[in-house]
Design a protein around this motif. Structure first.
Motif, short mmCIF file in Angstrom:
data_model
loop_
_atom_site.label_atom_id
_atom_site.label_comp_id
_atom_site.label_asym_id
_atom_site.label_seq_id
_atom_site.Cartn_x
_atom_site.Cartn_y
_atom_site.Cartn_z
N GLN A 174 0.82 -1.20 0.00
CA GLN A 174 0.00 0.00 0.00
C GLN A 174 0.86 1.26 0.00
O GLN A 174 0.56 2.24 -0.70
N MET A 175 1.96 1.23 0.75
CA MET A 175 2.89 2.36 0.75
C MET A 175 3.46 2.58 -0.64
O MET A 175 3.56 3.73 -1.12
N LEU A 176 3.80 1.49 -1.33
CA LEU A 176 4.38 1.60 -2.67
C LEU A 176 3.38 2.19 -3.65
O LEU A 176 3.72 3.07 -4.45
N LEU A 177 2.13 1.72 -3.59
CA LEU A 177 1.10 2.24 -4.50
C LEU A 177 0.80 3.71 -4.20
O LEU A 177 0.55 4.50 -5.12
N ASP A 178 0.83 4.07 -2.93
CA ASP A 178 0.62 5.49 -2.58
C ASP A 178 1.73 6.35 -3.18
O ASP A 178 1.46 7.42 -3.75
N LEU A 179 2.97 5.91 -3.05
CA LEU A 179 4.09 6.65 -3.62
C LEU A 179 3.96 6.76 -5.14
O LEU A 179 4.24 7.81 -5.72
N ALA A 180 3.53 5.68 -5.78
CA ALA A 180 3.38 5.69 -7.25
C ALA A 180 2.32 6.69 -7.69
O ALA A 180 2.40 7.24 -8.79
N ARG A 181 1.35 6.95 -6.83
CA ARG A 181 0.27 7.88 -7.17
C ARG A 181 0.54 9.29 -6.65
O ARG A 181 -0.32 10.16 -6.71
#
Length: 345
Positions: free
Chosen positions: A310-317
């Motif tokens: 979830q942290m990774l997807l947040d950073l990607a967005r």
């Protein structure tokens, strides 16, 4: 010869600026940015140094949304442990409509350049590293491509800018050892993971502290390091259990190691837990099905993986993180493999 130019403000430098400063073509700078291998090493180093001085960031037309792909990279596959991580990742990516590309480094803790070249070519939404990490130049290359990185259960102390999700390994080592000491054991062995891996050292530190707080010395001959797999548990278990003054309890650095210890004890005719107590680490599903059922430390692997994803997807967005380090709680799970020693000392 490299030209001298004042450093532009963050984000203001262009590829042409970099090329002019280093004295190479725009094409060469573009090749370095794209991870191409057909650039001389010294030229690549000068270009990357200039990119870093100018804090160059690629201007991307693609803004990642829910659709896309992340790279999930293990230092090596371990069927039971890895599956818990994969399930935690998949629980998040499935609802976000994100695909997962799975790979492993064959036991290495740093990826080789060909792996990085592939990532730079694919430009995934992000990279999730499990028990491995990048070198600083590799991390900078991905940063310039706007590819975020998150690490799960890092193998070494991580610099603050690299988001990391783990568990409290020191506390896990403390809980396991306290449990054995409270049962009355005084000669306790430790079989940990690789000595150069942070989580192994943290669990060993918790093991030492538990002894220190009750004034019980640790016998260094009873402390062993190896892989987290069954064969290491079996091999070290056989050595420890055939000592003239063998331990009455063994704290293993993983449930798989603990199963190797159980095998060694069975082969030597030792009853667990009457003649030997064994405690593992991870609380894999199989731990409840060993004979006897394994006392262990619950490490929330699925939650760790899900949180990191979830942290990774947040950073990607483009969503900022409230913290760059998350340590989840470890807990003692008492089953049937630990008991007071037959002959307390």
């Amino acid at each position: 010869m490299t030209k001298s130019h004042p450093i532009a403000g963050p984000g203001s430098a262009t590829i042409a600026t970099i090329a002019d400063e280093v004295g190479v073509s725009v094409t060469t700078v573009s090749k370095v940015l794209n991870g191409r291998s057909d650039v001389a090493a010294d030229t690549r180093a000068r270009v990357e140094a200039s990119l870093e001085r100018h804090r160059y960031r690629r201007r991307s037309k693609r803004q990642p949304t829910g659709a896309g792909q992340i790279d999930l990279v293990f230092h090596e596959f371990n069927a039971a442990w890895s599956m818990e991580i994969i399930r935690g990742v998949e629980a998040v990516t499935a609802t976000a409509n994100v695909d997962v590309l799975l790979s492993q480094l064959g036991g290495d803790h740093r990826p080789a350049q060909p792996w990085l070249d592939g990532v730079l070519t694919r430009r995934p939404l992000g990279v999730l590293l499990v028990l491995c990490n990048l070198t600083e130049p590799q991390h900078q290359q991905l940063q310039r491509q706007l590819v975020p990185v998150v690490v799960v259960d890092t193998d070494s102390a991580t610099s603050a800018p690299v988001p990391t999700v783990g568990s409290n390994n020191w506390n896990g080592g403390l809980l396991a050892t306290r449990h054995l000491l409270e049962l009355g054991h005084r000669r306790i062995a430790l079989i940990s993971g690789p000595e150069d891996v942070l989580c192994s050292r943290a669990r060993a530190a918790g093991f030492q502290f538990a002894h220190d707080e009750v004034g019980v010395p640790v016998d260094p001959d009873l402390v062993r390091y190896g892989s987290f797999y069954v064969d290491a548990g079996y091999g070290h278990g056989m050595e420890l259990l055939t000592l003239p003054d063998r331990p009455t309890a063994i704290f293993a650095g993983s449930d798989m190691q603990a199963m190797g210890v159980l095998r060694a004890a069975w082969q030597l005719g030792l009853n667990v837990p009457r003649e030997l107590s064994v405690i593992g680490y991870d609380n894999l599903p199989v731990a409840a099905w060993t004979v006897p059922a394994l006392t262990t430390i619950n490490q929330p692997l699925r939650d760790m993986a899900g949180t990191a994803t979830q942290m990774l997807l947040d950073l990607a967005r483009g969503v900022g993180l409230s913290t760059s380090r998350v340590d989840l709680v470890t807990e003692l799970v008492v089953r049937e493999s630990t008991a007071p020693p037959a002959h307390p000392r």
